[in-house]
Structures are given as C-alpha cells and as structure tokens.
Design a protein around this motif. Sequence first.
Motif, PDB file in Angstrom:
ATOM      1  N   VAL A 117     -28.445 -15.182  77.395  1.00  0.00           N
ATOM      2  CA  VAL A 117     -28.997 -14.182  76.473  1.00  0.00           C
ATOM      3  C   VAL A 117     -29.782 -14.870  75.363  1.00  0.00           C
ATOM      4  CG1 VAL A 117     -28.431 -12.383  74.790  1.00  0.00           C
ATOM      5  CG2 VAL A 117     -27.215 -12.461  76.973  1.00  0.00           C
ATOM      6  N   ALA A 118     -29.228 -15.965  74.829  1.00  0.00           N
ATOM      7  CA  ALA A 118     -29.910 -16.702  73.766  1.00  0.00           C
ATOM      8  C   ALA A 118     -31.246 -17.254  74.249  1.00  0.00           C
ATOM      9  CB  ALA A 118     -29.025 -17.835  73.265  1.00  0.00           C
ATOM     10  N   PRO A 134     -33.852 -22.300  71.510  1.00  0.00           N
ATOM     11  CA  PRO A 134     -33.585 -21.206  70.567  1.00  0.00           C
ATOM     12  C   PRO A 134     -33.116 -21.742  69.214  1.00  0.00           C
ATOM     13  CG  PRO A 134     -32.598 -20.770  72.722  1.00  0.00           C
ATOM     14  CD  PRO A 134     -33.042 -22.196  72.736  1.00  0.00           C
ATOM     15  N   MET A 135     -33.677 -21.173  68.146  1.00  0.00           N
ATOM     16  CA  MET A 135     -33.284 -21.572  66.792  1.00  0.00           C
ATOM     17  C   MET A 135     -32.449 -20.510  66.100  1.00  0.00           C
ATOM     18  SD  MET A 135     -36.845 -23.309  65.506  1.00  0.00           S
ATOM     19  CE  MET A 135     -36.362 -23.410  63.785  1.00  0.00           C
ATOM     20  N   ALA A 328     -27.684 -26.282  63.444  1.00  0.00           N
ATOM     21  CA  ALA A 328     -27.279 -24.874  63.444  1.00  0.00           C
ATOM     22  C   ALA A 328     -26.723 -24.465  62.091  1.00  0.00           C
ATOM     23  CB  ALA A 328     -26.245 -24.632  64.545  1.00  0.00           C
ATOM     24  N   GLU A 329     -25.840 -25.299  61.537  1.00  0.00           N
ATOM     25  CA  GLU A 329     -25.220 -24.954  60.263  1.00  0.00           C
ATOM     26  C   GLU A 329     -26.211 -25.053  59.109  1.00  0.00           C
ATOM     27  OE1 GLU A 329     -21.216 -26.393  57.928  1.00  0.00           O
ATOM     28  OE2 GLU A 329     -21.119 -25.718  60.012  1.00  0.00           O
ATOM     29  N   MET A 330     -27.041 -26.100  59.127  1.00  0.00           N
ATOM     30  CA  MET A 330     -28.026 -26.290  58.063  1.00  0.00           C
ATOM     31  C   MET A 330     -29.034 -25.140  58.024  1.00  0.00           C
ATOM     32  SD  MET A 330     -30.672 -29.475  57.567  1.00  0.00           S
ATOM     33  CE  MET A 330     -29.350 -30.600  57.941  1.00  0.00           C
ATOM     34  N   TYR A 331     -29.579 -24.783  59.186  1.00  0.00           N
ATOM     35  CA  TYR A 331     -30.614 -23.748  59.249  1.00  0.00           C
ATOM     36  C   TYR A 331     -30.040 -22.383  58.865  1.00  0.00           C
ATOM     37  CZ  TYR A 331     -34.818 -21.393  61.026  1.00  0.00           C
ATOM     38  OH  TYR A 331     -35.974 -20.653  61.136  1.00  0.00           O
ATOM     39  N   PHE A 339     -29.523 -16.444  62.175  1.00  0.00           N
ATOM     40  CA  PHE A 339     -28.310 -17.061  62.691  1.00  0.00           C
ATOM     41  C   PHE A 339     -28.600 -17.956  63.889  1.00  0.00           C
ATOM     42  CE2 PHE A 339     -27.111 -12.845  60.990  1.00  0.00           C
ATOM     43  CZ  PHE A 339     -26.337 -13.275  59.926  1.00  0.00           C
ATOM     44  N   SER A 340     -27.993 -19.116  63.881  1.00  0.00           N
ATOM     45  CA  SER A 340     -28.131 -20.017  65.020  1.00  0.00           C
ATOM     46  C   SER A 340     -27.720 -19.308  66.302  1.00  0.00           C
ATOM     47  CB  SER A 340     -27.245 -21.253  64.824  1.00  0.00           C
ATOM     48  OG  SER A 340     -27.204 -22.009  66.022  1.00  0.00           O
ATOM     49  N   LEU A 341     -28.474 -19.575  67.361  1.00  0.00           N
ATOM     50  CA  LEU A 341     -28.168 -18.989  68.666  1.00  0.00           C
ATOM     51  C   LEU A 341     -27.301 -19.909  69.525  1.00  0.00           C
ATOM     52  CD1 LEU A 341     -31.678 -17.450  69.337  1.00  0.00           C
ATOM     53  CD2 LEU A 341     -29.541 -16.181  69.496  1.00  0.00           C
ATOM     54  N   SER A 342     -26.899 -21.043  68.969  1.00  0.00           N
ATOM     55  CA  SER A 342     -26.110 -21.987  69.756  1.00  0.00           C
ATOM     56  C   SER A 342     -24.658 -21.526  69.846  1.00  0.00           C
ATOM     57  CB  SER A 342     -26.172 -23.382  69.136  1.00  0.00           C
ATOM     58  OG  SER A 342     -25.350 -23.470  67.994  1.00  0.00           O
ATOM     59  N   SER A 343     -23.924 -22.154  70.752  1.00  0.00           N
ATOM     60  CA  SER A 343     -22.526 -21.787  70.975  1.00  0.00           C
ATOM     61  C   SER A 343     -21.583 -22.476  69.985  1.00  0.00           C
ATOM     62  CB  SER A 343     -22.113 -22.167  72.399  1.00  0.00           C
ATOM     63  OG  SER A 343     -22.346 -23.559  72.634  1.00  0.00           O
TER      64      SER A 343
END
Length: 418
Positions: A117-118, A134-135, A328-331, A339-343
Amino acid sequence: MKKHTLGSALLASTFLSAGLASAQDVTLTIESWRNDDLLIWQDQIIPAFEAAHPGIKLQFTPSAPAEYNAVLNSKLDAGSAGDLITCRPFDASLALYEAGQLADLSDLDGMSNFSDVAKSGWSTDDGSATFCVPMASVIHGFIYNAEAFEELGLEEPKTVDEFFTVLETIKEDGTYIPMAMGTNDQWEAATMGYNNIGPNYWKGEEGRMALIAGEQKLTDEQWVAPFEQLARWADYLGDGFEAQTYPDSQNLFTLGRAAIYPAGSWEIAGFNAQADFEMGAFPPPVPNGGDECYISDHTDIALGMNAATENPEAAKTFLNWVGSPEFAEMYSNALPGFFSLSSHEISLEDPLAQEFVSWRSECNSTIRSTYQILSRGTPNLENDTWNASAQVIRGAESPADAGARLQEGLASWYEPQQ
C-alpha cells in the motif's frame, strides 16, 4: 632558486591533494516542489546524512510547487535534472518511469521497509516495479476543539450514530458551529468528506481494488452509503456553507467558532500556530459498533533516482537512508502531519500528530479511491467526485444519482467497468 622550486612544488602538492580530496566527494542534487521544506533539509536532514556518509554531499534545489512538473520535465528532457527526483504519487511519476527517466528501485534494500500500500503511489499498475522510495503520507480524520468538547461534556464519537449525536448536541447548544467545511471549492467535500468516511463502508483496499478490477460499481450500496452520510452533514455546517471556501473553514475552526473540522493531517502545523485552544482528533466513526475501522492513509511524497544520474551508487546510498528509521523519525517530526510510510516504529513529539499516526495500529490503511488508475480518462473520476460530493451536501443531487453519474462516467472509458 632552489627555495622557489621547493615552494612551487609544495604549492602544487597542496593543490593536488585538495583536488584529490574534492574528487572523492560526490554531490547529489535533489529536485523537489517542497520549497517550504528548504530550511528543514538544510538544517536537519542534510547535516545528519552527511555526518554519517562522508564523501557524499547533498544539495536540495526546490522549484515552486505549481511549476514543478513543467520545470522537472524540461530538465529531464534537457539532461540537466538532478540526481534525485521528488516524486508526486501515481500517474505523473509513473509517466516519468515509463519514459525511462526514473530508475527501477525494486531491488533497493531499503524498499523492504514499505508495504505494498505504501509503495502503490510509485509502482507500476501490476506492482512489478517500484521507482520511488516512499517518504510520507497524510492521514484523514476529524480535528476538534478539546475545550469545546469539555465545555459541552462531549466524548469522541466511535460510531456514526454517536457522531451525529455529538453534532446535534453542539448545534442545540448554539455556542459553536458544529463542523467547519464549505462546498465552494468542492475538493474538500470529496477529500475530507467522501474519501475520509468512505473507507469504513467499502472496506478500504478491498473495495478500492474491487472497483479497479470491475468487481464492484459506484452504484453499489457501499459506494453510495458515504454520500448518504454526507447528505446529513448539511444540517451542521453553519449558515452559508455553500459559499464557504477552504481558507474560510480553516479560519472558522482556528478562531474557535467551530467545534469540529473534517481534516487532513497536513493541517496540524498551521493549526498549532493559529489556534489558541487545545485540540484533539478522532478517526472516521464506523457505521456500527464493533466494525473494523479503516483510515485514508494517503501516499503523498516519495524520492526517486534520475535514470541518467552519473552517481547511481551514491544516490542509492542516500535512498537506502531515506528508508531508514532515522530518516523516518526526523522527517515526521520536522513536518508534523506528514507521516513516514515505513514499517519502523517511530516516536513523534507533536501530540496531535501522534494521535493521527496511532490509528495505524488500530485501523486498516488505504488510499483515496480515485487516485490510482481510475482518474486517467475523461470524465475524470477524481474531479467528478469533488463535484458529486459537494452537490450531495448541498442537496442538489441525491446520493443514488451521484453514484449513478460517477459510474456512468467511469464506465464510458474504463473497460473493466463496462
């Protein structure tokens, strides 16, 4: 004479050493439309990456958002585009990939940190290739004035019936407009209306993919039901909502005149700056107690590699870092509401942003129903859904008629729906 020769040799040696050092540094240029993010990149993201990856330098060179697509296409055609390309979701980036201008990143190690989905906003229709990392996404729901809720003794609604009980209570009290949304600009009615509440009816990805496959139609009950709920919103949007613009709605809420705002999470930073009251948020209420919940967790921004870059290995190093928990956390903290799209599990400093992202662990994520594949033809389903949603709220079109109109338009050019 000897001193002069020695001095010249030392000077030449110094220049040679400097030349070798600089030759080892690779500079990657990033194309983007997010000019609002320039300071975030310069002050936070670039220093963090460069500190961990000596020898690779970054330059963030954004264009004006409205001009980005045209500027980028011109640069790519001329061979002058940067090494890294910020990717809009779906068709615009897909066209660049199909033209051979974005590289296939399917085998990039960092891509394993993202769900299908991401990745859907930057993958081929069959999912066989993904061409941008994905960002971030934006999440839909409802932001509310927590002080108004406390004053009126209200709790966050979990079902549709509870939602309308809350709206009715606010209306009867008369202190606040129950909900701030207008229909003048139309897109809000679809984006913060239909595609906000709709996934709970068509069951997110299940319904969206069935519509793409031609196995469901826009006249089916689960696609008409969100319009039926929207038609009920009209009683709670305040006088003159038909002529109310998007900025009007934002102002009504941040000035404390409306209690609830149908929202995208991109509002968080602006609302934090403008509202002088405490805010809360709740996800779209489900039709019935105990129903599974679904949220629109819409893919918004990604980063790809120019297929013509002269620095592919350095570019891949950076893209793998974009897929890391550190990025992910920084952005996500630099841009609350994106919101980061990572797991990866990340910690967010902004409480409202944390509330939105917490819904991912409670509900199923999906994307806006009209964005992938279904808006490539004429009439455009996305734009028609804007109009239909606004017309239904105004009472100018019935929910059933809206569904029939959208279905007829889609079937006129999209073969699986014929």
